[in-house]
Design a protein around this motif. Structure first.
Motif, PDB file in Angstrom:
ATOM      1  N   ARG A  88       0.823  -1.210   0.000  1.00  0.00           N
ATOM      2  CA  ARG A  88       0.000   0.000   0.000  1.00  0.00           C
ATOM      3  C   ARG A  88       0.858   1.262   0.000  1.00  0.00           C
ATOM      4  O   ARG A  88       0.572   2.211  -0.744  1.00  0.00           O
ATOM      5  CB  ARG A  88      -0.941  -0.006   1.214  1.00  0.00           C
ATOM      6  N   GLN A  89       1.913   1.269   0.791  1.00  0.00           N
ATOM      7  CA  GLN A  89       2.781   2.448   0.849  1.00  0.00           C
ATOM      8  C   GLN A  89       3.394   2.757  -0.519  1.00  0.00           C
ATOM      9  O   GLN A  89       3.439   3.905  -0.951  1.00  0.00           O
ATOM     10  CB  GLN A  89       3.889   2.226   1.875  1.00  0.00           C
ATOM     11  N   ASN A  90       3.870   1.710  -1.200  1.00  0.00           N
ATOM     12  CA  ASN A  90       4.473   1.920  -2.514  1.00  0.00           C
ATOM     13  C   ASN A  90       3.451   2.366  -3.551  1.00  0.00           C
ATOM     14  O   ASN A  90       3.724   3.255  -4.367  1.00  0.00           O
ATOM     15  CB  ASN A  90       5.187   0.641  -2.968  1.00  0.00           C
ATOM     16  N   LEU A  91       2.281   1.762  -3.519  1.00  0.00           N
ATOM     17  CA  LEU A  91       1.236   2.147  -4.479  1.00  0.00           C
ATOM     18  C   LEU A  91       0.760   3.574  -4.221  1.00  0.00           C
ATOM     19  O   LEU A  91       0.480   4.316  -5.174  1.00  0.00           O
ATOM     20  CB  LEU A  91       0.069   1.163  -4.410  1.00  0.00           C
ATOM     21  N   GLN A  92       0.677   3.965  -2.968  1.00  0.00           N
ATOM     22  CA  GLN A  92       0.275   5.342  -2.663  1.00  0.00           C
ATOM     23  C   GLN A  92       1.329   6.345  -3.132  1.00  0.00           C
ATOM     24  O   GLN A  92       0.988   7.446  -3.562  1.00  0.00           O
ATOM     25  CB  GLN A  92       0.005   5.479  -1.162  1.00  0.00           C
ATOM     26  N   GLN A  93       2.607   5.947  -3.072  1.00  0.00           N
ATOM     27  CA  GLN A  93       3.673   6.795  -3.623  1.00  0.00           C
ATOM     28  C   GLN A  93       3.483   6.958  -5.125  1.00  0.00           C
ATOM     29  O   GLN A  93       3.600   8.060  -5.669  1.00  0.00           O
ATOM     30  CB  GLN A  93       5.048   6.158  -3.348  1.00  0.00           C
ATOM     31  N   ALA A  94       3.200   5.846  -5.812  1.00  0.00           N
ATOM     32  CA  ALA A  94       2.979   5.902  -7.258  1.00  0.00           C
ATOM     33  C   ALA A  94       1.779   6.786  -7.579  1.00  0.00           C
ATOM     34  O   ALA A  94       1.836   7.654  -8.467  1.00  0.00           O
ATOM     35  CB  ALA A  94       2.751   4.489  -7.808  1.00  0.00           C
ATOM     36  N   LEU A  95       0.685   6.592  -6.839  1.00  0.00           N
ATOM     37  CA  LEU A  95      -0.535   7.362  -7.082  1.00  0.00           C
ATOM     38  C   LEU A  95      -0.297   8.854  -6.872  1.00  0.00           C
ATOM     39  O   LEU A  95      -0.767   9.681  -7.668  1.00  0.00           O
ATOM     40  CB  LEU A  95      -1.648   6.861  -6.157  1.00  0.00           C
ATOM     41  N   ALA A  96       0.435   9.199  -5.829  1.00  0.00           N
ATOM     42  CA  ALA A  96       0.710  10.608  -5.541  1.00  0.00           C
ATOM     43  C   ALA A  96       1.450  11.267  -6.704  1.00  0.00           C
ATOM     44  O   ALA A  96       1.172  12.423  -7.054  1.00  0.00           O
ATOM     45  CB  ALA A  96       1.525  10.728  -4.257  1.00  0.00           C
ATOM     46  N   ILE A  97       2.375  10.537  -7.307  1.00  0.00           N
ATOM     47  CA  ILE A  97       3.128  11.080  -8.442  1.00  0.00           C
ATOM     48  C   ILE A  97       2.215  11.247  -9.651  1.00  0.00           C
ATOM     49  O   ILE A  97       2.250  12.269 -10.343  1.00  0.00           O
ATOM     50  CB  ILE A  97       4.342  10.188  -8.775  1.00  0.00           C
ATOM     51  N   TYR A  98       1.394  10.233  -9.930  1.00  0.00           N
ATOM     52  CA  TYR A  98       0.472  10.336 -11.073  1.00  0.00           C
ATOM     53  C   TYR A  98      -0.477  11.528 -10.907  1.00  0.00           C
ATOM     54  O   TYR A  98      -0.764  12.250 -11.870  1.00  0.00           O
ATOM     55  CB  TYR A  98      -0.342   9.050 -11.225  1.00  0.00           C
ATOM     56  N   ILE A  99      -0.947  11.746  -9.676  1.00  0.00           N
ATOM     57  CA  ILE A  99      -1.845  12.882  -9.413  1.00  0.00           C
ATOM     58  C   ILE A  99      -1.081  14.198  -9.560  1.00  0.00           C
ATOM     59  O   ILE A  99      -1.547  15.135 -10.215  1.00  0.00           O
ATOM     60  CB  ILE A  99      -2.481  12.756  -8.013  1.00  0.00           C
ATOM     61  N   GLU A 100       0.100  14.251  -8.972  1.00  0.00           N
ATOM     62  CA  GLU A 100       0.934  15.457  -9.016  1.00  0.00           C
ATOM     63  C   GLU A 100       1.240  15.880 -10.457  1.00  0.00           C
ATOM     64  O   GLU A 100       1.194  17.062 -10.792  1.00  0.00           O
ATOM     65  CB  GLU A 100       2.248  15.167  -8.275  1.00  0.00           C
ATOM     66  N   LEU A 101       1.511  14.895 -11.320  1.00  0.00           N
ATOM     67  CA  LEU A 101       1.906  15.189 -12.698  1.00  0.00           C
ATOM     68  C   LEU A 101       0.739  15.114 -13.682  1.00  0.00           C
ATOM     69  O   LEU A 101       0.924  15.210 -14.884  1.00  0.00           O
ATOM     70  CB  LEU A 101       3.039  14.250 -13.125  1.00  0.00           C
ATOM     71  N   GLY A 102      -0.466  14.940 -13.145  1.00  0.00           N
ATOM     72  CA  GLY A 102      -1.665  15.001 -13.979  1.00  0.00           C
ATOM     73  C   GLY A 102      -1.860  13.829 -14.915  1.00  0.00           C
ATOM     74  O   GLY A 102      -2.539  13.960 -15.935  1.00  0.00           O
ATOM     75  N   ASP A 103      -1.274  12.676 -14.583  1.00  0.00           N
ATOM     76  CA  ASP A 103      -1.466  11.478 -15.410  1.00  0.00           C
ATOM     77  C   ASP A 103      -2.684  10.720 -14.889  1.00  0.00           C
ATOM     78  O   ASP A 103      -2.566   9.790 -14.098  1.00  0.00           O
ATOM     79  CB  ASP A 103      -0.215  10.596 -15.381  1.00  0.00           C
TER      80      ASP A 103
END
Length: 228
Positions: A88-103
């Motif tokens: 979960r921690q790793n997936l939340q890191q990935a999700l945060a980046i996708y949201i931050e960069l608008g993907d």
């Protein structure tokens, strides 16, 4: 072509050249691919080690977007190992980046996996919320085929919660799309899910809905159920 040993040898050759010439940044890609191969071969320790090498390089060079892919894969390895909090921690890191960069599109796969983790942990509200987020994005982008996995998980989740009407609705959506794409393996899997609901409910309307989607008669469906 699933010739993993050959692939592994070639990526290792590439990596050795990048190391020899001190091209640190380019090393990230073969490390990532070697991680993918190791994961396919269920060599999870090796996979994690390669992903961590790739991630360290991406962080070192500030390659923010590509970090998301590696975080997602690290989450997948932890998920395979049932290390759900790590996943979960790793997936939340990935999700945060996708949201931050608008993907927006890439967020779907991460929401889906977060849903699976929450479901495993019996955090059903969280699971449902993540699946619905994933599904909304897939519908938004017209990614019809990948919707089947999320409809399937929503159906299985509803079964766990005893909401068989909701389960039926989601599994029928799965069946409809699987039929559209003529995915025979998927059709067999979904049919088993629906037949399980029928065994409990004896719902005639369910048989009619299945028959309509598959283009057969209700009698054909009953015959198949009996033979199974």
């Amino acid at each position: 072509m699933r010739e993993y040993e050959e692939a592994q040898q070639n990526y290792q050759q590439a990596l050795s050249i990048y190391i020899e010439f001190r091209d640190r940044h380019s090393q990230a890609y073969p490390y990532q691919q070697l991680g993918n191969i190791a994961r396919e071969l269920r060599e999870y320790g090796e996979a994690r080690q390669n992903y961590q090498q790739a991630l360290a390089i991406k962080i070192e060079f500030g390659d923010r977007y590509s970090q998301a892919t590696t975080y997602h894969q690290l989450g997948g390895v932890a998920q395979d190992l049932r290390e759900y909090e790590e996943a979960r921690q790793n997936l939340q890191q990935a999700l945060a980046i996708y949201i931050e960069l608008g993907d927006r599109y890439s967020q779907a796969k991460t929401y889906h996996n977060l849903g699976m983790i929450a479901q495993e942990l019996r955090e059903y509200g969280e699971a449902q919320q993540n699946y619905q987020q994933a599904l909304a994005i897939k519908i938004e982008f017209g990614d019809r085929y990948s919707q089947v996995r999320t409809y399937s998980q929503l159906g299985l989740l509803a079964e766990e919660l005893g909401d068989l009407e909701e389960a039926k609705s989601n599994h029928l959506q799965d069946l409809q799309i699987s039929k559209e794409f003529q995915d025979e393996n998927r059709l067999a899997f979904v049919f088993q899910n629906l037949s399980r609901i029928y065994q409990v409910t004896q719902d005639q309307s369910l048989l009619e809905a299945i028959a309509k989607i598959l283009g057969v008669t209700v009698e054909d469906i009953l015959q198949t159920l009996e033979s199974n």
